[in-house]
Scaffold this motif. Structure first.
Motif: not given
Length: 168
Positions: A48-63
Motif C-alpha cells: 500500500n505504500e506505493i499505492g498499488i492494488d493488485l486484486n484482479g490485475s494483470a502484470v506484463f513481463h517487460t520493460a
C-alpha cells in the motif's frame, strides 16, 4: 474474448489453455529489477505504500522504452520466482513468454491465476497503449514498475488450472 481489468475470479475459472484474449484497462509492467521488490513489499505488508492494488490485475513481463514494449522471458529466476506471491496477492493474469516450471504452474492453479503469452511484436503491442506512467521505482528507468492503460492488448492463455501449452 474481450476482457477488462480488474479480472474477476469467475472469469479466470472459465479460461482454458489456447483461449485468446484482448485486455482493456490497466496492465502493470515489471521484470527482473522490479518484481522482486514488489514481492518484498507484499511479504512485508507494505504494498500500500506505493499505492498499488493488485486484486484482479494483470502484470506484463517487460520493460517500457522509447522503442516500445515486448515480452521478456518469464522463466528467469527473478520473474518466475515472483509469480506465486503476486498471484496470492491478487494478480490474475501474468503475461510474458517461455515455459514455466511445474511448481509455478501449481501455484497459478492454487491462486486461480493464469499465465498468458503474447506475440513478440513490439509495434502491435505498443499500439494498444493509450496512456502510461511510472507507478513505482523510478530509479529503475525503463525497468521501473509502469502502469499502462491499454485497449485490446492481445494475449493467448498458456497456463490455466494446472494445464500448460508447454506440456509434452
Amino acid at each position: 474474448m474481450q476482457v477488462s481489468t480488474p479480472i474477476s475470479n469467475a472469469l479466470v475459472k472459465e479460461l482454458k489453455v489456447y483461449d485468446t484474449l484482448e485486455i482493456t484497462g490497466v496492465i502493470y509492467t515489471g521484470r527482473d529489477a522490479v518484481l522482486p521488490k514488489i514481492v518484498k513489499l507484499i511479504e512485508n505488508n507494505r504494498l500500500n505504500e506505493i499505492g498499488i492494488d493488485l486484486n484482479g490485475s494483470a502484470v506484463f513481463h517487460t520493460a517500457v522504452s522509447v522503442a516500445g514494449i515486448g515480452p521478456t522471458s518469464s522463466n528467469k529466476l527473478e520473474i518466475e520466482g515472483s509469480i506465486p506471491t503476486l498471484s496470492k496477492a491478487g494478480v490474475k493474469i501474468h503475461i510474458g513468454k517461455g515455459s514455466l516450471g511445474k511448481n509455478t504452474v501449481e501455484a497459478l492453479k492454487e491462486y486461480n491465476s493464469v499465465f498468458a503469452v503474447t506475440p513478440p511484436v513490439t509495434a502491435l503491442l505498443t499500439s494498444t497503449i493509450v496512456d502510461k506512467r511510472i507507478a513505482a521505482f523510478h530509479q529503475e528507468g525503463m525497468e521501473a514498475l509502469h502502469m499502462l492503460q491499454v485497449v485490446k492488448f492481445p494475449v493467448i492463455i498458456a497456463v490455466a488450472h494446472g494445464k500448460s501449452i508447454f506440456d509434452k
